[in-house]
Scaffold this motif. Sequence first.
Motif, short mmCIF file in Angstrom:
data_model
loop_
_atom_site.label_atom_id
_atom_site.label_comp_id
_atom_site.label_asym_id
_atom_site.label_seq_id
_atom_site.Cartn_x
_atom_site.Cartn_y
_atom_site.Cartn_z
N TYR A 58 3.09 -24.00 29.81
CA TYR A 58 2.96 -23.74 28.28
C TYR A 58 1.60 -24.08 28.06
CZ TYR A 58 3.58 -24.20 23.47
OH TYR A 58 3.60 -24.17 21.90
N ASP A 59 1.07 -23.03 27.21
CA ASP A 59 -0.30 -23.15 26.50
C ASP A 59 -0.14 -22.67 25.23
OD1 ASP A 59 -2.94 -23.35 26.02
OD2 ASP A 59 -3.52 -21.47 27.38
N LEU A 130 -6.60 -27.06 10.72
CA LEU A 130 -7.21 -26.27 11.59
C LEU A 130 -6.25 -25.78 12.68
CD1 LEU A 130 -10.51 -28.10 12.56
CD2 LEU A 130 -10.41 -25.81 11.25
N ARG A 131 -5.44 -26.31 13.21
CA ARG A 131 -4.47 -25.96 14.25
C ARG A 131 -3.49 -24.98 13.60
NH1 ARG A 131 -1.89 -31.09 16.25
NH2 ARG A 131 -0.25 -29.39 17.39
N PHE A 132 -3.42 -25.09 12.30
CA PHE A 132 -2.30 -24.30 11.78
C PHE A 132 -3.20 -22.91 11.37
CE2 PHE A 132 -0.87 -22.30 7.63
CZ PHE A 132 0.38 -22.11 7.84
N LEU A 133 -4.41 -23.03 10.97
CA LEU A 133 -5.30 -21.86 10.80
C LEU A 133 -5.51 -21.10 12.02
CD1 LEU A 133 -7.65 -23.21 8.19
CD2 LEU A 133 -5.83 -21.60 7.54
N LYS A 143 6.97 -23.12 17.38
CA LYS A 143 7.16 -23.04 19.03
C LYS A 143 6.61 -24.09 19.57
CE LYS A 143 7.73 -17.95 18.88
NZ LYS A 143 7.24 -16.63 19.52
N ASP A 144 5.64 -24.78 18.82
CA ASP A 144 4.75 -25.72 19.41
C ASP A 144 5.18 -27.19 19.06
OD1 ASP A 144 2.75 -27.23 20.95
OD2 ASP A 144 1.62 -27.07 19.12
N PHE A 145 5.79 -27.95 20.38
CA PHE A 145 6.57 -29.29 19.86
C PHE A 145 5.43 -30.16 19.26
CE2 PHE A 145 7.09 -33.78 21.20
CZ PHE A 145 8.01 -33.80 20.64
N TRP A 146 4.19 -30.28 19.69
CA TRP A 146 3.30 -31.28 19.01
C TRP A 146 2.72 -30.81 17.78
CZ3 TRP A 146 3.32 -35.70 21.07
CH2 TRP A 146 3.60 -35.83 22.41
N PHE A 147 2.70 -29.58 17.44
CA PHE A 147 2.42 -29.30 16.12
C PHE A 147 3.19 -29.51 15.11
CE2 PHE A 147 2.23 -26.11 12.52
CZ PHE A 147 1.05 -26.24 12.15
N ILE A 148 4.65 -29.37 15.29
CA ILE A 148 5.68 -29.78 14.66
C ILE A 148 5.99 -31.18 14.56
CG2 ILE A 148 8.37 -29.98 14.36
CD1 ILE A 148 8.52 -27.29 15.89
N PHE A 149 5.63 -32.24 15.64
CA PHE A 149 5.78 -33.47 15.77
C PHE A 149 4.74 -34.05 14.72
CE2 PHE A 149 4.03 -37.45 17.40
CZ PHE A 149 5.21 -38.27 17.60
N ASP A 150 3.68 -33.40 14.75
CA ASP A 150 2.30 -33.88 14.07
C ASP A 150 2.60 -33.69 12.70
OD1 ASP A 150 0.94 -34.98 16.27
OD2 ASP A 150 -0.47 -33.21 16.12
N GLY A 151 3.27 -32.45 12.20
CA GLY A 151 3.34 -32.14 10.89
C GLY A 151 4.49 -33.09 10.23
#
Length: 151
Positions: A58-59, A130-133, A143-151
Motif C-alpha cells: 500500500y502506497d 497538506l496531505r488533504f490537498l 482509503k488511507d487509514f492514517w489520514f482518517i486516524f489523524d483526522g
Amino acid sequence: MKAGGVEHHHPSQASAATVLTPASVLTSATTQSETTSTVDTIARLKKSVTESTAKDFYDVSRFYHKTGFSQWIVKHPRFEQLTLFVIALNAIWIWVDTDLNPGSMLITSPPLFQVVEHVFCAYFAYEWTLRFLAFQRKRDGLKDFWFIFDG
C-alpha cells in the motif's frame, strides 16, 4: 553393503563415519508417494511465499496529484522525517505536561504549556491539510487509514 566401492547404511544403522542429513533420512523413511506429496507441498508453499512478497504494498502517494506543491511536500522524505520527529517530541511533551503542568485544563495552565500545545496543534493541522490537498480526489483520503486516524 558396498556398491561401487562406497558403503551405504540404512539410517537405523548409522555409525560415527556416516553423516545423516534430513533429506537422506526423509528419502529412506518415506515411500515414493509421500515424497511426491512433500515435494508438492514445498512447491505450493514456495509459490505462496513468492506471491505474497510480490504483491503491491500500500502506497498512499498513488492517490496524490502528480504535480503541485502539496504533493511534492508530503512525498518528500524530509517532511516524513520532520513529522516523525514532531510526533516523538509531542510524546515527550505529553510526559512533561502530565508531570509538571499544574493546570487541570489548558486554559488554566501556565502560558508555556499553552503555547507548546498550540504549536503542536498548528503543526499537525498543517500536516493534515497538506496531505488533504495532495489527494487528487479528496474522497481517496477515506482509503488511507492514517489520514482518517489523524483526522
